[in-house]
Design an enzyme around this catalytic site. Structure first.
Site, PDB file in Angstrom:
ATOM      1  CG  PHE A 137     -22.903 -58.557 -21.389  1.00  0.00           C
ATOM      2  CD1 PHE A 137     -22.519 -58.654 -22.403  1.00  0.00           C
ATOM      3  CD2 PHE A 137     -23.862 -59.815 -20.729  1.00  0.00           C
ATOM      4  CE1 PHE A 137     -22.499 -59.466 -23.322  1.00  0.00           C
ATOM      5  CE2 PHE A 137     -23.953 -60.886 -21.731  1.00  0.00           C
ATOM      6  CZ  PHE A 137     -23.252 -60.745 -22.902  1.00  0.00           C
ATOM      7  CG  ASP A 183       5.456 -44.006 -30.752  1.00  0.00           C
ATOM      8  OD1 ASP A 183       4.447 -43.378 -30.433  1.00  0.00           O
ATOM      9  OD2 ASP A 183       5.806 -45.320 -30.508  1.00  0.00           O
ATOM     10  CG  ASP A 184       1.043 -39.874 -31.076  1.00  0.00           C
ATOM     11  OD1 ASP A 184       0.667 -39.101 -31.890  1.00  0.00           O
ATOM     12  OD2 ASP A 184       0.785 -40.004 -30.071  1.00  0.00           O
ATOM     13  CG  MET A 210      -7.389 -48.135 -26.777  1.00  0.00           C
ATOM     14  SD  MET A 210      -7.952 -49.397 -25.632  1.00  0.00           S
ATOM     15  CE  MET A 210      -9.762 -49.297 -25.732  1.00  0.00           C
ATOM     16  CB  CYS A 227       0.759 -50.315 -27.903  1.00  0.00           C
ATOM     17  SG  CYS A 227       1.223 -49.175 -26.618  1.00  0.00           S
ATOM     18  N   GLY A 276       0.964 -48.667 -23.209  1.00  0.00           N
ATOM     19  CA  GLY A 276       1.654 -49.690 -22.598  1.00  0.00           C
ATOM     20  C   GLY A 276       1.132 -50.817 -22.536  1.00  0.00           C
ATOM     21  CG  ASP A 306      -6.102 -59.154 -24.147  1.00  0.00           C
ATOM     22  OD1 ASP A 306      -6.356 -59.784 -25.261  1.00  0.00           O
ATOM     23  OD2 ASP A 306      -6.463 -58.106 -23.992  1.00  0.00           O
ATOM     24  CG  ASP A 326       3.141 -46.034 -22.086  1.00  0.00           C
ATOM     25  OD1 ASP A 326       3.607 -46.567 -22.747  1.00  0.00           O
ATOM     26  OD2 ASP A 326       2.123 -45.078 -22.047  1.00  0.00           O
ATOM     27  CD  GLU A 332      26.699 -44.361 -22.176  1.00  0.00           C
ATOM     28  OE1 GLU A 332      26.305 -44.479 -21.028  1.00  0.00           O
ATOM     29  OE2 GLU A 332      26.783 -43.383 -22.895  1.00  0.00           O
TER      30      GLU A 332
HETATM   31  C1  DGJ Z   1       1.530 -44.874 -25.547  1.00  0.00           C
HETATM   32  C2  DGJ Z   1       2.505 -45.725 -25.952  1.00  0.00           C
HETATM   33  O1  DGJ Z   1       2.538 -46.699 -24.955  1.00  0.00           O
HETATM   34  C3  DGJ Z   1       3.728 -45.183 -25.972  1.00  0.00           C
HETATM   35  O2  DGJ Z   1       4.714 -45.882 -26.217  1.00  0.00           O
HETATM   36  C4  DGJ Z   1       3.704 -44.276 -27.252  1.00  0.00           C
HETATM   37  O3  DGJ Z   1       3.386 -44.744 -28.309  1.00  0.00           O
HETATM   38  C5  DGJ Z   1       2.521 -43.113 -26.974  1.00  0.00           C
HETATM   39  N1  DGJ Z   1       1.439 -43.868 -26.540  1.00  0.00           N
HETATM   40  C6  DGJ Z   1       2.141 -42.283 -28.122  1.00  0.00           C
HETATM   41  O4  DGJ Z   1       1.337 -41.441 -27.876  1.00  0.00           O
END
Ligand code: DGJ
Length: 763
Positions: free
Chosen positions: A298, A384-385, A497, A544, A547, A552, A566, A632
């Site tokens: 910094f 998701d991804d 990220m 995210c 995970g 924060d 995750d 279940e």
């Molecule tokens: C990391 C995330 O925490 C997961 O839940 C999932 O979204 C993957 N990335 C996807 O690349």
């Protein structure tokens, strides 16, 4: 006004419902920290009658610090022949490097010739109604200005040409004090900031422990308690994100403080980038705690007239142990950090396809998952991804935010419509800050990534980092993603990220400005989320970072919930969520039921335990429910119905940790108590299993001693009434756990290791 200035003693007193914070203008205008602790009692005058408020004496008990001539602790020049005045020994509110204070300091300045040294003295103060804001940065807010007030103390060093405005925000009824500083270059030459902490706390007395939360990917926020001794104990992140490895929330706890007794104070940084927290006991016994942006890397240039704002630190003091401290932070986050339409509202129970399909999926699979989920009562499908660009693996496509219709088998609008026709909402995953080299974006703009000239950048998960310190890049990514959100009318976005920052260098600035990029990058991320929420005000944003790598209080200003880890193994989650609970409320903790054996740990845990762990968070599912058997599926339906009925108790009630799930524990237990004490839910997970084992009780908390509670087991196919007990009996003796012997399998009993029961208490 809960902020007062007493002219006669030159003291500032900040009073919250149960705490007091005091500063004093000391000799030469040095701003001294004199007290933070239980609310001070004012001395009564000798007449024995209460004087009018204006004549009330300040609580002056706390200025009795000793000044001695200490060898090798130097004296400010203006102290003249007084060898007892030293910045090296005084409790200081915002200590500066170069002032003769050799302890870790809050402010580091380099003058135009690289000279280090600054010595801030009091100039003036202002008290204002309402809570201050910070440009570009998240900050605690009060909807009603009457609920908060602000003190600004201006310090100055004329020779160095530096002004520091210390901001204090008071949420008196919440027992919270926030701090931030604005540093201004008053001179005619550029200066550089090499450190600018958000807060410094010099505690004159006490033996303290530092509690911090460390970890790694798939194992975040592990509780650790370390005595503060005569060395600098520093935790933090150099990663550009607040990190899996350390969390920007720390506690100073009196050595004898436990969950229910004793003094402790917590500090949460509303910042999602690199940070540092340092605690030490100095040579004469004072304990100093500093927290703020990470000073390493910094080096922030300030031209004449320019200002720098530190991120905000939120502090709370508890004299009743760690549980109460957590309640203060939970309420602060739920009521004064989380914003928007999802604040204090039940969030949709979602299903996410990540653990069921990974990146390689077809639209038909997503529809099949959604269909079964809808039938069982799930309320939202999150894609998701993998839905964009040429994303056939994690090495391609990131940065290309156009829909891969071949994979989906239709447009994203059509997919979302079909899902909506099933009665579900629709959510989408994004990772705006990142790019794969194998992407159209990177091929077009290789200079948009953080990269040191002449050096190949460090890769992580085949990703490079887009330079979010540049607004034009943030805007470009935002426009592309916004178009997709518009097309599918997404109700929810999970913003991921998946790597830390490295090669922190921007092509847009010269050598002199590189030291501000990490901070500007974080502001760029905030700007991105701000734009998203402005364009789509009803959107539910879930944070995210692989995970919980960016879990924060800064992120929570934009994202009401954050994917906690995750690692979805319910047993590992017990300790991850235990550590997370010290600062962050259940409403913010992203938690899902996933398949067994768990994809990360290989462990098989009963479905009811997986559901109970997910209910200590936002609650959702992350598996293909088609793969469950009928029994279940019936259980899942029951879990969803139960969560919908009791979400208020579960997510907005008072949360109590009843055990700590460390290696030695036999049991992990926690409870949520409705705020009037009339209802509670207790969850107990067995961590061990013995033949002919001990009888186990768990002592409850937060109940009304004189109430009679009806206790039922609720996480079994037919909830079953057990018995009635008084609050006193449950808190002092405990709740007896019905345990199975190996021969008799019985749903109403804890059936060995990792099984769990949930007890509903009603009065
Ligand atoms: C990391 C995330 O925490 C997961 O839940 C999932 O979204 C993957 N990335 C996807 O690349």
């Amino acid at each position: 006004m809960p902020i007062k200035y007493y002219d006669a003693s030159q003291t500032f007193l900040l009073e919250t419902a149960r705490s007091s914070y005091q500063m004093k203008i000391g000799p030469g205008g040095l701003l001294l920290h004199t007290y933070y602790g239980p609310r001070a009692v004012r001395p009564l005058p000798h007449t024995g009658q209460n004087p009018p408020e204006s004549e009330v004496l300040p609580p002056d008990l706390f200025t009795d610090f000793v000044r001695l001539d200490r060898g090798f602790s130097p004296n400010p020049y203006d102290a003249g022949r007084d060898r007892t005045l030293s910045c090296d020994t005084l409790p200081l509110e915002y200590p500066c490097e170069g002032s003769g204070d050799y302890r870790p300091t809050a402010l580091g300045i380099r003058g135009s010739l690289g000279v280090c040294g600054c010595d801030l003295r009091f100039r003036c103060y202002q008290i204002q109604e309402g809570k201050y804001t910070i440009p570009g940065l998240p900050a605690v807010y009060a909807d009603d200005p009457a609920d908060a007030c602000t003190l600004v103390i201006t310090l100055q060093d004329d020779a160095a040409g530096v002004q520091a405005d210390l901001y204090y925000g008071l949420l008196a009824s919440r027992d919270v004090i926030t701090r931030s500083a604005r540093i201004r270059n008053l001179g005619t030459e550029p200066i550089r900031l090499t450190g600018a902490a958000s807060c410094c706390l010099d505690m004159l007395t006490g033996d303290w422990d530092l509690i911090h939360f460390h970890g790694r990917h798939c194992h975040e926020r592990e509780f650790a308690r370390t005595p503060v001794e005569e060395r600098e104990l520093t935790v933090g992140s150099r990663r550009g994100n607040s990190s899996h490895q350390q969390n920007p929330f720390v506690i100073l706890a009196d050595r004898h403080c436990d969950e229910d007794h004793g003094y402790c104070l917590g500090t949460a940084l509303l910042y999602s980038g690199s940070f540092s927290a340092c605690a030490c006991r100095e040579q004469f016994g004072l304990t100093r705690l500093l927290m703020g942006v990470q000073p390493e890397r910094f080096d922030y240039p300030l031209a004449p007239g320019e200002t720098f704002y530190t991120p905000e630190a939120a502090m709370a003091f508890s004299q009743d142990g760690l549980s109460h401290l957590s309640h203060l932070f939970h309420d602060l986050i739920n009521s004064h950090i989380v914003r928007g339409p999802w604040k204090n509202r039940r969030r949709p129970i979602l299903i996410n396809n990540w653990e069921a399909t990974g990146i390689e999926f077809r639209g038909s699979q997503i529809l099949a998952i959604a269909e079964q989920a809808a039938e069982l009562g799930v309320e939202m499908m999150v894609l998701d991804d993998g839905w964009f660009g040429r994303r056939s693996s994690d090495s391609a496509g990131l940065g290309d935010w156009y829909v891969n219709e071949e994979k989906l088998g239709c447009s994203i609008g059509q997919l979302a419509d079909r899902i909506r026709d099933m009665g579900l909402r629709f959510g989408l995953w994004i990772e705006p800050e990142m790019v794969n080299e194998d992407s159209d974006l990177y091929r077009r703009h290789p200079d948009w990534v953080l990269r040191i000239p002449g050096k190949d950048p460090v890769r992580s998960r085949y990703q490079l980092v887009l330079d979010f310190s540049r607004p034009e890049i943030v805007d470009h990514v935002f426009r592309q993603i916004a178009e997709v959100i518009r097309e599918c009318k997404a109700n929810y976005v999970k913003m991921d990220m998946n790597r830390c920052l490295n090669d922190v260098w921007t092509a847009a600035e010269g050598l002199q400005s590189q030291g501000k990029i990490l901070y500007q990058y974080t502001l760029g991320v905030y700007h991105f989320m701000d734009q998203l929420l402005t364009a789509f005000p009803d959107l539910l944003l879930e944070g995210c970072a692989g995970g919980g790598g960016r879990f924060d209080a800064g992120m929570l200003y934009y994202c009401p919930q954050i994917w906690c880890s995750d690692n979805t193994d319910a047993v590992d989650r017990l300790s991850i969520q235990y550590g997370t609970s010290f600062c962050y409320p259940v409403s913010t903790i992203g938690a899902h039921v996933s398949a067994v054996p768990n994809v990360t740990t290989g462990r098989t845990v009963p479905l009811r335990t997986r559901a109970a762990a997910a209910m200590a968070g936002t609650f959702g599912y992350e598996l293909d429910l088609n793969e469950l058997n009928d029994e279940e599926k019936k259980d899942v339906r029951g879990q969803i119905t139960f969560f919908k009925e009791h979400w208020e108790l579960l997510t907005l009630g008072l949360y109590y940790r009843l055990t700590s799930p460390d290696g030695a524990s036999e049991l992990a237990a926690w409870m949520e108590v409705e705020r009037t004490g009339k209802e509670a839910l207790v969850t107990a997970v067995s961590l061990s299993s013995h033949g002919n084992g001990p009888v186990r009780y768990v002592r409850l908390k937060g109940l009304e001693p004189n109430r009679l509670y009806r206790i039922s087991i609720v996480n079994i196919p037919e909830p079953q009434f057990l018995f009635c007990r008084s609050g006193a009996s449950l808190m002092y003796q405990g709740l007896l756990l019905p345990e199975d012997s190996a021969q008799h399998r019985d749903d109403r009993k804890i059936r060995g290791q990792y099984d769990c029961l949930q007890f509903l208490l009603q009065s």
